[in-house]
Design an enzyme around this catalytic site. Sequence first.
Site, PDB file in Angstrom:
ATOM      1  N   HIS A 157     102.386  45.934  96.404  1.00  0.00           N
ATOM      2  CA  HIS A 157     103.732  46.475  96.662  1.00  0.00           C
ATOM      3  C   HIS A 157     103.629  48.000  96.585  1.00  0.00           C
ATOM      4  O   HIS A 157     102.885  48.520  95.754  1.00  0.00           O
ATOM      5  CB  HIS A 157     104.723  46.061  95.557  1.00  0.00           C
ATOM      6  CG  HIS A 157     105.394  44.737  95.748  1.00  0.00           C
ATOM      7  ND1 HIS A 157     105.675  43.911  94.677  1.00  0.00           N
ATOM      8  CD2 HIS A 157     105.873  44.109  96.855  1.00  0.00           C
ATOM      9  CE1 HIS A 157     106.303  42.822  95.123  1.00  0.00           C
ATOM     10  NE2 HIS A 157     106.430  42.911  96.434  1.00  0.00           N
ATOM     11  N   CYS A 251     108.899  47.525  88.388  1.00  0.00           N
ATOM     12  CA  CYS A 251     109.168  46.175  88.915  1.00  0.00           C
ATOM     13  C   CYS A 251     110.369  45.532  88.224  1.00  0.00           C
ATOM     14  O   CYS A 251     111.065  44.717  88.821  1.00  0.00           O
ATOM     15  CB  CYS A 251     107.966  45.264  88.714  1.00  0.00           C
ATOM     16  SG  CYS A 251     106.477  45.814  89.524  1.00  0.00           S
TER      17      CYS A 251
HETATM   18  N1  ARG Z   1     104.429  38.276  90.336  1.00  0.00           N
HETATM   19  C1  ARG Z   1     105.294  39.096  91.127  1.00  0.00           C
HETATM   20  C2  ARG Z   1     104.907  38.998  92.583  1.00  0.00           C
HETATM   21  O1  ARG Z   1     103.733  38.951  92.873  1.00  0.00           O
HETATM   22  C3  ARG Z   1     105.238  40.504  90.646  1.00  0.00           C
HETATM   23  C4  ARG Z   1     106.203  41.403  91.347  1.00  0.00           C
HETATM   24  C5  ARG Z   1     106.126  42.801  90.871  1.00  0.00           C
HETATM   25  N2  ARG Z   1     107.184  43.577  91.370  1.00  0.00           N
HETATM   26  C6  ARG Z   1     107.067  44.771  91.950  1.00  0.00           C
HETATM   27  N3  ARG Z   1     108.143  45.396  92.262  1.00  0.00           N
HETATM   28  N4  ARG Z   1     105.897  45.276  92.233  1.00  0.00           N
HETATM   29  O2  ARG Z   1     105.750  38.944  93.446  1.00  0.00           O
END
Ligand code: ARG
Length: 259
Positions: A157, A251
Amino acid sequence: MCRPTHFTVDYSINPWMDPAKPTDTDNAIAQWEQLHALFQRLGHTVEVIEPVAGLPDMVFAANGATVVDGRALVARFRHRQRQDEAPAYLAWFRERGYPVVRQAEFTNEGEGDYLVVGERILAGTGFRTDRRAHAEAERVLGRPVVTLELVDPRYYHLDTALAVLSETEIMYYPGAFSAESRATLQRLYPRAVLATPEDAAVFGMNAVSDGRRVVLPEAAVALAERLRERGFEPIGIDITELLKAGGSVKCCTLELRPA
Ligand code: ARG
């Protein structure tokens, strides 16, 4: 924010998640409560969304939507395991009377991949958010979108590789981006704080700044020092339990930009 009441790692959709590795939900809750309290202590108004059983990643509220000028563009999650989070966000924004609330047509994971820097939106693609979603975001949110391509699966991300420090300043880890996107960042933000592989590996880029105070994982010690040199006030926090799911400070935080 969303309390990690149902936090666990029982599937893997990014390289940080290992269902064989034990997680401690109470520890996740305790660390999250610290972050929540810290934001309040810093004077921020924090709203929460009710966690839903069976959605262990819902703690990562950043992914639920992107909100600009009271316009809420709700996410469309890439993976089946998270798709039921979207209706909860749609309902949350509708109940609160946001002037525009709509679910995106194209796959995008909210502020995981959309970061607002002043009048511009930086948008990630490569792992989660569909490129076509970028044009949709530009249309719905009414701000120019700059596409950035992520190339390292550990930084899946945009908010794991880049953080907004102020209306005009950012920090990022160059190794997470394609050569073309690195050139774009260099051109737009020649004075950006550049992170090392070590800073990135402890999720130092997953930070939340109010323009002066930067809340970030406490393990990012060297990075904190560089931020201090630039006149910011870094505030480290331990949120390592959530790192087992590939998430940290940013996150957990969806910014609500009212109309
Ligand atoms: N386990 C989640 C996923 O893979 C983690 C998300 C993390 N969020 C972020 N904004 N980077 O979707």
